[in-house]
Write an enzyme that holds these catalytic residues in place. Sequence first.
Site, PDB file in Angstrom:
ATOM      1  N   LYS A  65      46.707  42.917  48.212  1.00 27.14           N
ATOM      2  CA  LYS A  65      45.882  42.879  46.994  1.00 27.14           C
ATOM      3  C   LYS A  65      46.191  41.574  46.258  1.00 27.14           C
ATOM      4  O   LYS A  65      46.930  41.531  45.279  1.00 27.14           O
ATOM      5  CB  LYS A  65      46.148  44.127  46.133  1.00 27.14           C
ATOM      6  CG  LYS A  65      44.997  44.433  45.174  1.00 27.14           C
ATOM      7  CD  LYS A  65      45.085  45.846  44.654  1.00 27.14           C
ATOM      8  CE  LYS A  65      44.183  46.108  43.465  1.00 27.14           C
ATOM      9  NZ  LYS A  65      42.754  46.106  43.741  1.00 27.14           N
ATOM     10  N   ARG A  87      52.470  21.531  39.751  1.00 23.79           N
ATOM     11  CA  ARG A  87      51.657  21.849  40.921  1.00 23.79           C
ATOM     12  C   ARG A  87      52.194  21.236  42.211  1.00 23.79           C
ATOM     13  O   ARG A  87      52.381  20.028  42.312  1.00 23.79           O
ATOM     14  CB  ARG A  87      50.223  21.370  40.691  1.00 23.79           C
ATOM     15  CG  ARG A  87      49.229  21.983  41.655  1.00 23.79           C
ATOM     16  CD  ARG A  87      47.823  21.515  41.332  1.00 23.79           C
ATOM     17  NE  ARG A  87      46.826  22.268  42.083  1.00 23.79           N
ATOM     18  CZ  ARG A  87      46.590  22.088  43.374  1.00 23.79           C
ATOM     19  NH1 ARG A  87      47.238  21.183  44.050  1.00 23.79           N
ATOM     20  NH2 ARG A  87      45.674  22.817  43.997  1.00 23.79           N
ATOM     21  N   HIS A 102      52.149  22.679  46.578  1.00 28.11           N
ATOM     22  CA  HIS A 102      51.868  23.825  47.444  1.00 28.11           C
ATOM     23  C   HIS A 102      53.146  24.578  47.822  1.00 28.11           C
ATOM     24  O   HIS A 102      53.139  25.796  47.984  1.00 28.11           O
ATOM     25  CB  HIS A 102      51.161  23.368  48.731  1.00 28.11           C
ATOM     26  CG  HIS A 102      49.704  23.063  48.526  1.00 28.11           C
ATOM     27  ND1 HIS A 102      49.257  22.133  47.625  1.00 28.11           N
ATOM     28  CD2 HIS A 102      48.597  23.570  49.113  1.00 28.11           C
ATOM     29  CE1 HIS A 102      47.937  22.077  47.662  1.00 28.11           C
ATOM     30  NE2 HIS A 102      47.510  22.942  48.554  1.00 28.11           N
ATOM     31  N   GLU A 155      34.474  46.912  54.160  1.00 28.85           N
ATOM     32  CA  GLU A 155      34.591  47.667  52.905  1.00 28.85           C
ATOM     33  C   GLU A 155      33.622  47.088  51.889  1.00 28.85           C
ATOM     34  O   GLU A 155      32.860  46.173  52.204  1.00 28.85           O
ATOM     35  CB  GLU A 155      36.037  47.609  52.381  1.00 28.85           C
ATOM     36  CG  GLU A 155      36.524  46.192  52.114  1.00 28.85           C
ATOM     37  CD  GLU A 155      37.992  46.125  51.691  1.00 28.85           C
ATOM     38  OE1 GLU A 155      38.494  47.083  51.092  1.00 28.85           O
ATOM     39  OE2 GLU A 155      38.615  45.086  51.963  1.00 28.85           O
ATOM     40  N   ARG A 194      52.142  49.844  46.594  1.00 30.67           N
ATOM     41  CA  ARG A 194      51.241  48.822  47.144  1.00 30.67           C
ATOM     42  C   ARG A 194      51.548  47.452  46.536  1.00 30.67           C
ATOM     43  O   ARG A 194      51.500  46.438  47.239  1.00 30.67           O
ATOM     44  CB  ARG A 194      49.775  49.205  46.909  1.00 30.67           C
ATOM     45  CG  ARG A 194      48.802  48.253  47.607  1.00 30.67           C
ATOM     46  CD  ARG A 194      47.375  48.730  47.578  1.00 30.67           C
ATOM     47  NE  ARG A 194      46.867  48.816  46.216  1.00 30.67           N
ATOM     48  CZ  ARG A 194      45.673  49.313  45.899  1.00 30.67           C
ATOM     49  NH1 ARG A 194      44.865  49.774  46.844  1.00 30.67           N
ATOM     50  NH2 ARG A 194      45.288  49.362  44.644  1.00 30.67           N
ATOM     51  N   LEU A 247      41.415  46.453  52.241  1.00 35.78           N
ATOM     52  CA  LEU A 247      42.445  46.920  51.322  1.00 35.78           C
ATOM     53  C   LEU A 247      42.490  48.436  51.458  1.00 35.78           C
ATOM     54  O   LEU A 247      41.452  49.104  51.316  1.00 35.78           O
ATOM     55  CB  LEU A 247      42.092  46.539  49.879  1.00 35.78           C
ATOM     56  CG  LEU A 247      43.163  46.970  48.894  1.00 35.78           C
ATOM     57  CD1 LEU A 247      44.364  46.022  48.963  1.00 35.78           C
ATOM     58  CD2 LEU A 247      42.627  47.032  47.480  1.00 35.78           C
ATOM     59  N   TYR A 283      48.027  41.610  42.538  1.00 37.73           N
ATOM     60  CA  TYR A 283      47.711  42.400  41.344  1.00 37.73           C
ATOM     61  C   TYR A 283      47.563  43.867  41.692  1.00 37.73           C
ATOM     62  O   TYR A 283      47.530  44.241  42.859  1.00 37.73           O
ATOM     63  CB  TYR A 283      46.462  41.859  40.646  1.00 37.73           C
ATOM     64  CG  TYR A 283      45.143  42.238  41.283  1.00 37.73           C
ATOM     65  CD1 TYR A 283      44.719  41.660  42.472  1.00 37.73           C
ATOM     66  CD2 TYR A 283      44.316  43.184  40.685  1.00 37.73           C
ATOM     67  CE1 TYR A 283      43.506  42.008  43.045  1.00 37.73           C
ATOM     68  CE2 TYR A 283      43.098  43.540  41.256  1.00 37.73           C
ATOM     69  CZ  TYR A 283      42.698  42.947  42.434  1.00 37.73           C
ATOM     70  OH  TYR A 283      41.508  43.299  43.003  1.00 37.73           O
TER      71      TYR A 283
HETATM   72  C1  LIG Z   1      38.399  44.980  48.226  1.00 35.92           C
HETATM   73  C2  LIG Z   1      38.767  46.311  47.667  1.00 35.92           C
HETATM   74  N1  LIG Z   1      38.780  47.368  48.492  1.00 35.92           N
HETATM   75  C3  LIG Z   1      39.077  48.605  48.031  1.00 35.92           C
HETATM   76  C4  LIG Z   1      39.379  48.832  46.698  1.00 35.92           C
HETATM   77  C5  LIG Z   1      39.723  50.210  46.218  1.00 35.92           C
HETATM   78  O1  LIG Z   1      41.095  50.331  45.990  1.00 35.92           O
HETATM   79  P1  LIG Z   1      41.699  51.425  45.015  1.00 35.92           P
HETATM   80  O2  LIG Z   1      41.133  52.732  45.430  1.00 35.92           O
HETATM   81  O3  LIG Z   1      43.158  51.332  45.226  1.00 35.92           O
HETATM   82  O4  LIG Z   1      41.280  51.058  43.620  1.00 35.92           O
HETATM   83  C6  LIG Z   1      39.392  47.748  45.813  1.00 35.92           C
HETATM   84  C7  LIG Z   1      39.736  47.953  44.417  1.00 35.92           C
HETATM   85  O5  LIG Z   1      39.795  47.065  43.623  1.00 35.92           O
HETATM   86  C8  LIG Z   1      39.088  46.449  46.312  1.00 35.92           C
HETATM   87  O6  LIG Z   1      39.094  45.386  45.501  1.00 35.92           O
END
Ligand SMILES: Cc1ncc(COP(=O)(O)O)c(C=O)c1O
Length: 282
Positions: free
Chosen positions: A145, A99, A101, A177, A51, A201, A32
Amino acid sequence: MELGYYDGQFRDINEKVIPIDERGHQFGDGVYEFIRVYKGTPLALSQHLDRLERSAKALLIELPFSRTDLEKIIEEGIQKSTLEEADIYMQVTRGISPRNHLFPDTKAELSMTIRHPRQMPDEAYEKGISTLLLEDERWANCYIKSLNLLPNILAKQAAASKGCKEAILVKDGYITEGSSSNVFVIKDQILYTTPATKQILCGITRTNVLACAKEEGIQVREQHMTIDFIKQADEAFVTSTSIGILPIARIDEQHLSSTRPIIDKLTNAYQIFREQQVHIQS
Ligand SMILES: Cc1ncc(COP(=O)(O)O)c(C=O)c1O
């Protein structure tokens, strides 16, 4: 007007459209993006679509639309919604199939919502937020993501149950993070953030805030940070597309200073960057 999009069509936001065999629903098998629209323009759209392409590629999902078509769909959605300020969530799943896998032969599916933006109250930016340190229980590929957000959801909920707005995740003694944000620390005038390895991320806001910091002549170090280090920060903040730069006032029981000269400088610089980007893109 808030809008949904599925199966190639814009729809009423409340329409029930996801088939039972949708793999996003069955497995969380998809990726997403979240994009913020300012003055009718999606901020940093090309970075978000880059991304999305990287995330899909990592999961061997072929995007169902070309880059140009994705841009057109987003543009059309913004126009149809007539929202000048909006939150756009896009999901691309491996498609619809009974369904199993194993990957199906079906085409990937794009869904999208365009809604009024969720806004942190001004008070959160003025006072800063409380955060809770929690074990990072996620997998090895957090740079993707992916729709699979269970550990993030559980961490955010655990933080909320203790009156905190964000969980700061810790793996092997080091900060990775936030549950939905990237973490920054300022110590002795230097800006620190966790390196963009597979463990986090790589936020679009993170990238752009780092660029702003460099422009402002702030020294930047992408470096792993211990719990003690973050608790002894002169200033600390989290970033994301929805919150921008949000100061941290407390980490567990440790209060940080309410004087935040570098955060103030960066907030200003990031605001100007955002306005310039929206102006350039529109
Ligand atoms: C786990 C995680 N890290 C960092 C971010 C920040 O990413 P961005 O600045 O691209 O929104 C997000 C945003 O949803 C996130 O879910």
